[in-house]
Design an enzyme around this catalytic site. Structure first.
Site, PDB file in Angstrom:
ATOM      1  N   HIS A  75      40.205  30.681  35.859  1.00 13.41           N
ATOM      2  CA  HIS A  75      40.188  31.474  37.087  1.00 13.41           C
ATOM      3  C   HIS A  75      39.846  30.658  38.327  1.00 13.41           C
ATOM      4  O   HIS A  75      39.805  31.194  39.429  1.00 13.41           O
ATOM      5  CB  HIS A  75      39.229  32.651  36.927  1.00 13.41           C
ATOM      6  CG  HIS A  75      39.735  33.633  35.920  1.00 13.41           C
ATOM      7  ND1 HIS A  75      39.695  33.393  34.574  1.00 13.41           N
ATOM      8  CD2 HIS A  75      40.329  34.841  36.070  1.00 13.41           C
ATOM      9  CE1 HIS A  75      40.229  34.401  33.931  1.00 13.41           C
ATOM     10  NE2 HIS A  75      40.628  35.298  34.809  1.00 13.41           N
ATOM     11  N   SER A 105      43.110  38.793  36.652  1.00 16.47           N
ATOM     12  CA  SER A 105      42.056  38.071  35.936  1.00 16.47           C
ATOM     13  C   SER A 105      41.913  38.681  34.554  1.00 16.47           C
ATOM     14  O   SER A 105      42.396  39.777  34.295  1.00 16.47           O
ATOM     15  CB  SER A 105      40.727  38.189  36.684  1.00 16.47           C
ATOM     16  OG  SER A 105      40.055  39.382  36.323  1.00 16.47           O
ATOM     17  N   ASP A 106      41.252  37.987  33.669  1.00 15.80           N
ATOM     18  CA  ASP A 106      40.870  38.634  32.424  1.00 15.80           C
ATOM     19  C   ASP A 106      39.505  39.293  32.659  1.00 15.80           C
ATOM     20  O   ASP A 106      38.900  39.166  33.726  1.00 15.80           O
ATOM     21  CB  ASP A 106      40.875  37.631  31.256  1.00 15.80           C
ATOM     22  CG  ASP A 106      41.010  38.337  29.903  1.00 15.80           C
ATOM     23  OD1 ASP A 106      40.777  39.564  29.837  1.00 15.80           O
ATOM     24  OD2 ASP A 106      41.337  37.681  28.900  1.00 15.80           O
ATOM     25  N   TRP A 107      39.051  39.988  31.655  1.00 14.21           N
ATOM     26  CA  TRP A 107      37.856  40.842  31.680  1.00 14.21           C
ATOM     27  C   TRP A 107      36.630  40.135  32.277  1.00 14.21           C
ATOM     28  O   TRP A 107      36.139  39.177  31.704  1.00 14.21           O
ATOM     29  CB  TRP A 107      37.588  41.252  30.226  1.00 14.21           C
ATOM     30  CG  TRP A 107      36.593  42.308  29.986  1.00 14.21           C
ATOM     31  CD1 TRP A 107      35.269  42.114  29.674  1.00 14.21           C
ATOM     32  CD2 TRP A 107      36.808  43.719  29.970  1.00 14.21           C
ATOM     33  NE1 TRP A 107      34.659  43.314  29.465  1.00 14.21           N
ATOM     34  CE2 TRP A 107      35.588  44.324  29.639  1.00 14.21           C
ATOM     35  CE3 TRP A 107      37.916  44.537  30.191  1.00 14.21           C
ATOM     36  CZ2 TRP A 107      35.432  45.707  29.527  1.00 14.21           C
ATOM     37  CZ3 TRP A 107      37.766  45.906  30.081  1.00 14.21           C
ATOM     38  CH2 TRP A 107      36.541  46.472  29.760  1.00 14.21           C
TER      39      TRP A 107
END
Ligand code: BGC
Length: 753
Positions: A292, A314-316
């Site tokens: 990220h 984004s991921d979690w």
């Protein structure tokens, strides 16, 4: 006369032009290709938006944020006040996930997504919310949905058509819920067998994973993911996530840019070319840079070089983690700045509105320029327009009627059958006689969750109580075939010790033992392990069964290749079943009793030893002096009840110029007594190059059906792309020189001049 003729020709020409223009624009509209019009709409809308509305579009929260507590849920899990706060106050652009992390009825989904879109309609600009879900092998969180084999098993089918159909069916079932966006396909390459998400990949080969991924995208999106029966895909997890050095989920990968470009980027390149409009980011780090925070990979390569015009999500919680975990940011605010400036367009926050507030501050302070916000929001809005949710944001009634049809179940069963790999078949035990007395034992024999794995009815997938009652476990499917003449030794869940003594006792009264071993369902970090060897409890059961001297069939239902060498060498039959999905029990029974001729092939190397993780496309140095490729079963391995002979490999050219294609032809004959499918694999080796080349790489595969005695020829195109590699300068090049082509045991060569 002349004049009339001229007039006639002019009229006909005009008419033809009219037809061409009409057909072209209709096709364009139907295909959702009207990009210019969409860009105009986006521009107009953007001009009307406040900064708050823009930053809201970049914010994604999880269902929990708008949920009533589970114990207060009376059939409608949404807390309307919370929903209004999210959408009206914080202008949230996207919501994800399922209520209470578990499967819901279609009806509940319709109520949920309707309330979300009704609320969005109350906002000033009426921008619909983009609801996203992990429908990774079918509609994970909708009761009764069609749940396919997981990716590793779909890859074992080597059947693009089944992957396409999986995409089509999943799109319909997800759209029926009112969801237009699926966080799938996984484009990571499974080259680290310890990794707990190995089964979410299509295995170790770049070409196979690209082909299966592309076919899935075609199926799910068609020409236009705005159609009521289609759905937007999301390529994940960009890039290098799947190759953690220590094998643990969300841990560092050390991959040079050359190796990223050679092994991990191509699937994403293909996915972008196939039109996937969203990309989810690597949750871990590569070469010390968290996914990220990686401007080079997100902005320069993905959006620049690959010309990706969609948006990144984004991921979690991963933006926060730049501060809380990775420490590349010294505050939550800096984390937001780093991520947005690196190229993250939407934040899966997911539990609060901090991203929104911090990003607002950053823009007001001049730390994040307005152009970056406008770019991110334009990308998001473009996808929203293309999904068709501006016109109709609601669930598709016509799709509800096509939910989990008999036809879908049939395709799913066929996928499961083609995913099962018969790895060893000694003696004459298979196919089983329906009159044989069979003892079935082991922890994976009577559970549906071991067939399905994670992302099934819950995130971890292991809550057996939530699984549908009408689906068959392995034991139940076998019982159906042989009029209940099956002895099943209980005590075989993963929580209880298997009753070994009882199993030994029962073995005496039976002809054959079906030993079902493997892994329970798991997903992501909870599935991380320290040791690839199968646990002692299961190995002990296996040892005791082998000692009985009865023929043993070993069935493995697992998410990664657990080491079973000691027992695999002693048993007569080994079936690698991996995660064949909801129809997996039936498919396995069909194969055991010869009602289906097995045709699955391993999409990965099954290691012999815990550290023997040399893969099939090893480098020369990995097979030099004492180094060897010595797996338990190699990539591409899989037996049939029939025999096939591949012969006559010929190339249409022995020398080509750079940029030209070579055609390879082979003939395949079914030399056995029953009909079946064979997958022909074509490999290529660049004999000498400036960067060491793999001994061979898969560059073509075709699966064909042959009746006994029947022959067919198969033609492969060896394209310039197949001949290329990433050179010293990190650029894709083709070097002049010799190339070897392998099919079966045959070898031919050609030269690039
Ligand atoms: C996973 C993603 C998934 C996301 C949303 C994350 O933990 O890494 O694959 O799409 O959650 O559920």
């Amino acid at each position: 006369m002349m004049f009339t003729q001229k007039l006639k020709i002019t009229v006909i020409t005009l008419f033809l032009i009219y037809i061409v223009i009409t057909v072209f624009s209709v096709t364009e509209i139907l295909a959702g290709q009207n990009d210019e019009e969409i860009n105009r709409k986006v521009e107009t809308l953007l001009k009307e938006m406040t900064l708050e509305e823009k930053v809201g579009q970049m914010t994604q929260v999880t269902f929990q944020v708008i949920s009533v507590p589970e114990n207060e849920n009376k059939g409608f899990p949404v807390d309307m006040n919370k929903l209004e706060t999210a959408i009206m106050t914080y202008h949230v652009g996207s919501i994800l996930n399922t209520p209470y992390d578990k499967t819901q009825s279609l009806d509940t989904w319709i109520k949920v997504t309707t309330s979300v879109q009704d609320t969005a309609k109350k906002t000033r600009l009426k921008i619909p919310v983009l609801y996203g879900i992990d429908a990774i092998h079918g509609a994970t969180y909708t009761k009764g949905s069609t749940l396919f084999p997981q990716a590793i098993s779909m890859a074992a089918t080597f059947n693009r058509d089944l992957s396409r159909k999986e995409g089509e069916i999943t799109a319909r079932e997800v759209r029926a819920c009112g969801i237009p966006w699926n966080f799938y396909p996984v484009m990571d390459i499974g080259r680290q067998p310890l990794w707990s998400r190995f089964w979410e990949t299509c295995g170790e080969d770049v070409y196979l994973a690209s082909e299966m991924g592309k076919a899935y995208i075609e199926g799910q999106q068609g020409d236009n993911y705005g159609s009521p029966d289609k759905c937007a895909t999301c390529l994940k997890h960009y890039v290098g996530y799947s190759f953690p050095v220590n094998g643990k989920d969300r841990s560092p990968a050390w991959i040079s840019e050359r190796m990223i470009r050679e092994y991990f980027l191509p699937t994403f390149e293909e996915g972008v070319k196939a039109g996937s409009p969203t990309v989810m980011i690597n949750s871990a780090e590569v070469d010390g840079i968290p996914g990220h925070a990686n401007y080079h990979y997100l902005t320069e390569i993905l959006k620049g070089e690959l010309k990706f015009e969609g948006f990144t999500v984004s991921d979690w919680e991963d933006i926060k983690r730049l501060y809380t975990r990775d420490k590349v940011a010294s505050s939550p605010k800096e984390a937001v700045k780093i991520a947005v400036m690196a190229g993250v367009d939407m934040s899966m926050v997911p539990f609060d509105f901090t991203f929104y507030s911090l990003l607002l501050e950053l823009v007001k302070d001049g730390e994040v320029p307005m152009e970056r916000i406008d770019d991110a929001v334009s990308r998001i809005l473009r996808v929203k327009f293309k999904t068709g949710i501006f016109e109709d944001p609601y669930h598709q009634e016509s799709m509800a009627k096509k939910f989990a049809t008999e036809e879908s179940e049939k395709i799913n069963l066929q996928s499961a059958r083609e995913s099962i790999v018969l790895a060893k078949n000694e003696g004459t035990i298979l196919p089983l006689n329906k009159k044989s007395k069979i003892l079935v034992t082991g922890p994976t024999a009577n559970l549906l969750h071991v067939l399905n794995g994670g992302w099934t009815v819950t995130w971890q997938g292991d809550d057996e109580s939530l699984y549908p009652e009408n689906k068959l476990t392995v034991v139940k499917a076998i019982e159906k075939k042989c009029e209940d003449k099956v002895t099943f030794v209980e005590g075989s869940t993963f929580d209880k010790e298997v009753n070994i003594e009882k199993a030994v006792e029962e073995a005496k009264n039976n002809d054959i033992i079906l030993l079902c071993l493997g892994e329970k369902a798991y997903c992501e970090s909870p599935g991380s392990i320290e040791n690839l060897t199968l646990d002692e409890g299961q190995l002990n059961l296996a040892r005791a069964m082998i000692k009985t001297k009865k023929p043993v069939i070993l069935l493995l239902l697992e998410g990664r290749p657990r080491i079973v060498t000691e027992i695999a060498e002693e048993v007569s039959v080994v079936i690698v079943g991996m995660r064949p999905g909801m129809e997996g029990g039936r498919a396995i029974a069909d194969i055991l009793f010869g009602d289906y001729n097995p045709d699955g092939k391993l999409p990965f190397t099954y290691p012999r030893n815990t550290n023997g993780i040399t893969l099939y496309d090893y480098k020369p140095i990995e097979n030099f002096e004492t180094n060897k490729y010595n797996p338990l079963y190699p990539f591409g391995h899989g037996l049939s009840y029939s025999t096939f002979e591949t012969s006559g490999l010929t190339l249409d050219k022995k020398a080509v110029k750079k940029g030209e294609t070579v055609k390879a032809t082979v003939t395949v004959k079914n030399t056995g007594h029953i009909a079946g499918k064979e997958t022909v694999l074509l490999y290529l080796n660049d004999v000498a190059a400036q960067v060491s080349r793999p001994n061979r790489q898969l560059k073509g595969f075709e699966k064909i059906y042959l009746n006994p005695g029947e022959s067919k020829s198969v033609i492969f195109e060896i394209t310039p792309q197949s001949m290329s590699f990433i050179g010293i300068e990190n650029k894709r090049i083709i070097e002049p020189g010799e190339f070897k082509v392998f099919v079966g045991t045959m070898e031919e060569n050609f030269v690039v001049e």
